[in-house]
Design a protein around this motif. Structure first.
Motif, PDB file in Angstrom:
ATOM      1  N   TRP A  55       0.661  -1.427  -0.017  1.00  0.00           N
ATOM      2  CA  TRP A  55       0.018   0.039   0.080  1.00  0.00           C
ATOM      3  C   TRP A  55       0.972   1.253  -0.023  1.00  0.00           C
ATOM      4  CZ3 TRP A  55      -5.093   0.483  -0.534  1.00  0.00           C
ATOM      5  CH2 TRP A  55      -5.687   1.703  -0.329  1.00  0.00           C
ATOM      6  N   LYS A  57       1.460   4.843   0.815  1.00  0.00           N
ATOM      7  CA  LYS A  57       0.814   5.561   1.683  1.00  0.00           C
ATOM      8  C   LYS A  57       0.728   7.033   1.211  1.00  0.00           C
ATOM      9  CE  LYS A  57       1.774   3.051   5.980  1.00  0.00           C
ATOM     10  NZ  LYS A  57       2.345   3.182   7.059  1.00  0.00           N
ATOM     11  N   GLY A  60      -1.919   6.849  -1.689  1.00  0.00           N
ATOM     12  CA  GLY A  60      -3.106   6.623  -0.856  1.00  0.00           C
ATOM     13  C   GLY A  60      -3.933   5.502  -1.907  1.00  0.00           C
ATOM     14  N   LEU A 137     -13.465   0.732   2.108  1.00  0.00           N
ATOM     15  CA  LEU A 137     -12.674   2.021   2.304  1.00  0.00           C
ATOM     16  C   LEU A 137     -12.852   2.648   3.634  1.00  0.00           C
ATOM     17  CD1 LEU A 137     -12.932   3.727  -1.347  1.00  0.00           C
ATOM     18  CD2 LEU A 137     -11.243   2.303  -0.512  1.00  0.00           C
ATOM     19  N   ARG A 138     -14.202   2.556   3.950  1.00  0.00           N
ATOM     20  CA  ARG A 138     -14.655   3.014   5.558  1.00  0.00           C
ATOM     21  C   ARG A 138     -13.829   2.151   6.416  1.00  0.00           C
ATOM     22  NH1 ARG A 138     -20.727   4.015   6.497  1.00  0.00           N
ATOM     23  NH2 ARG A 138     -20.960   1.820   5.700  1.00  0.00           N
ATOM     24  N   ARG A 140     -11.429   0.359   6.339  1.00  0.00           N
ATOM     25  CA  ARG A 140      -9.819   0.791   6.473  1.00  0.00           C
ATOM     26  C   ARG A 140      -9.603   2.163   7.185  1.00  0.00           C
ATOM     27  NH1 ARG A 140      -6.149  -2.067   3.708  1.00  0.00           N
ATOM     28  NH2 ARG A 140      -6.837  -3.529   2.281  1.00  0.00           N
ATOM     29  N   LYS A 141     -10.330   3.060   7.050  1.00  0.00           N
ATOM     30  CA  LYS A 141     -10.260   4.340   8.004  1.00  0.00           C
ATOM     31  C   LYS A 141     -10.603   4.163   9.212  1.00  0.00           C
ATOM     32  CE  LYS A 141     -11.334   7.607   3.865  1.00  0.00           C
ATOM     33  NZ  LYS A 141     -12.124   8.574   3.290  1.00  0.00           N
ATOM     34  N   LEU A 142     -11.673   3.254   9.533  1.00  0.00           N
ATOM     35  CA  LEU A 142     -11.883   2.909  10.896  1.00  0.00           C
ATOM     36  C   LEU A 142     -10.864   2.136  11.777  1.00  0.00           C
ATOM     37  CD1 LEU A 142     -15.802   2.354  10.402  1.00  0.00           C
ATOM     38  CD2 LEU A 142     -14.895   4.299  11.745  1.00  0.00           C
ATOM     39  N   ASN A 143     -10.524   1.137  11.228  1.00  0.00           N
ATOM     40  CA  ASN A 143      -9.680   0.000  11.902  1.00  0.00           C
ATOM     41  C   ASN A 143      -8.722  -0.354  11.292  1.00  0.00           C
ATOM     42  OD1 ASN A 143     -11.209  -1.610  10.340  1.00  0.00           O
ATOM     43  ND2 ASN A 143     -12.607  -2.380  11.964  1.00  0.00           N
ATOM     44  N   LYS A 144      -8.203   0.280   9.955  1.00  0.00           N
ATOM     45  CA  LYS A 144      -7.200  -0.401   9.243  1.00  0.00           C
ATOM     46  C   LYS A 144      -7.207  -1.834   8.988  1.00  0.00           C
ATOM     47  CE  LYS A 144      -4.050   3.225  11.258  1.00  0.00           C
ATOM     48  NZ  LYS A 144      -2.842   3.393  11.870  1.00  0.00           N
ATOM     49  N   SER A 146      -9.819  -4.756   6.210  1.00  0.00           N
ATOM     50  CA  SER A 146     -10.826  -4.916   5.285  1.00  0.00           C
ATOM     51  C   SER A 146     -12.027  -5.376   5.630  1.00  0.00           C
ATOM     52  CB  SER A 146     -10.353  -5.508   3.899  1.00  0.00           C
ATOM     53  OG  SER A 146      -9.059  -4.876   3.493  1.00  0.00           O
TER      54      SER A 146
END
Length: 257
Positions: A55, A57, A60, A137-138, A140-144, A146
């Protein structure tokens, strides 16, 4: 590139000939859930995405392959097929992105179509796959990660990016068709859908176990939880808008009826 891996096909388990397999899948098809359940079987070893992409960073987005040197790819294949002492050993391989980024792995699989068993995993409702992709995508933002694991809270309904969802669904349909044609070239092929896994989990996993020549009499378990509701209307906040845009569209077949 010619990989020096002839030893992989002489490996014997304590029960006889060791079965080698690959799970070919498109993202958001329940592959992590399936691998988790297979690994709860005492006679199966299934690595996740052994040939993953790093990934980036800064950008993105997914970047370059984690393994580029022949010796590193050989080491990974050895880790998958030679190191485990299980009766059946395999890994999951994502199309089209990993297929395109790891031509040496594809070459290896092509050279062993008569011996490696192919499990083709796909999702019938590709539009739900598009919703799951946007939920990814949500997550990944919440708890890194999938996937929802254990007792994590359920996701709130998603406001779907309809244009992206339509493009994604059409791309997914094309990819499924193209890669199923490749999967059919393997001597041993087993087809499983996400929907069947969901509605008849035990029987679907038992069928896979029979395909892999291991005992089907076990209770599969997994900590991974479903993140997207079955009903599209419940999964997104703008269902009426989506329904209107898909009126008389080929993708209308995927809506709730």
């Amino acid at each position: 590139m010619n990989l020096n891996l002839s030893s992989l096909f002489s490996t014997k388990s304590r029960k006889g000939k060791q079965i080698k397999f690959v799970i070919l899948f498109f993202e958001r098809s329940g592959s992590s859930w399936l691998v988790d359940m297979l690994n709860s079987h005492p006679e199966i070893s299934c690595l996740p995405e052994a040939f993953y992409l790093n990934w980036d960073k800064n950008e993105g987005k997914i970047g370059k392959p984690a393994y580029t040197k022949p010796e590193d790819i050989e080491q990974q294949l050895h880790r998958i097929y030679e190191s485990p002492k299980a009766q059946s050993c395999g890994f999951k391989f994502k199309y089209p992105i990993q297929y395109n980024k790891y031509p040496d792995v594809v070459e290896f699989l092509n050279a062993n179509k008569e011996t490696i068993r192919m499990i083709f995993l796909y999702r019938k409702n590709r539009l739900k796959g598009a919703i799951s992709s946007q939920n990814n995508l949500r997550l990944r933002k919440l708890n890194k990660t999938s996937n929802l694991v254990g007792k994590d809270a359920d996701l709130e309904p998603l406001k779907l990016d309809i244009k992206k969802a339509i493009n994604y669904t059409e791309w997914r349909e094309r990819s499924d068709f193209n890669f199923f044609n490749w999967a059919k070239e393997f001597t041993h092929l087993h087809i499983v859908t996400y929907e069947n896994l969901l509605t008849d989990t035990f029987q679907s996993v038992a069928d896979i176990c029979s395909f892999l020549e291991v005992s089907p009499t076990y209770k599969p378990s997994s900590k991974i939880r479903k993140a997207t509701p079955d009903s599209i209307r419940q999964a997104i906040t703008n269902y009426d808008e989506l329904q209107e845009q898909l009126r008389c569209h080929p993708l209308e077949k995927y809506l709730d009826f």
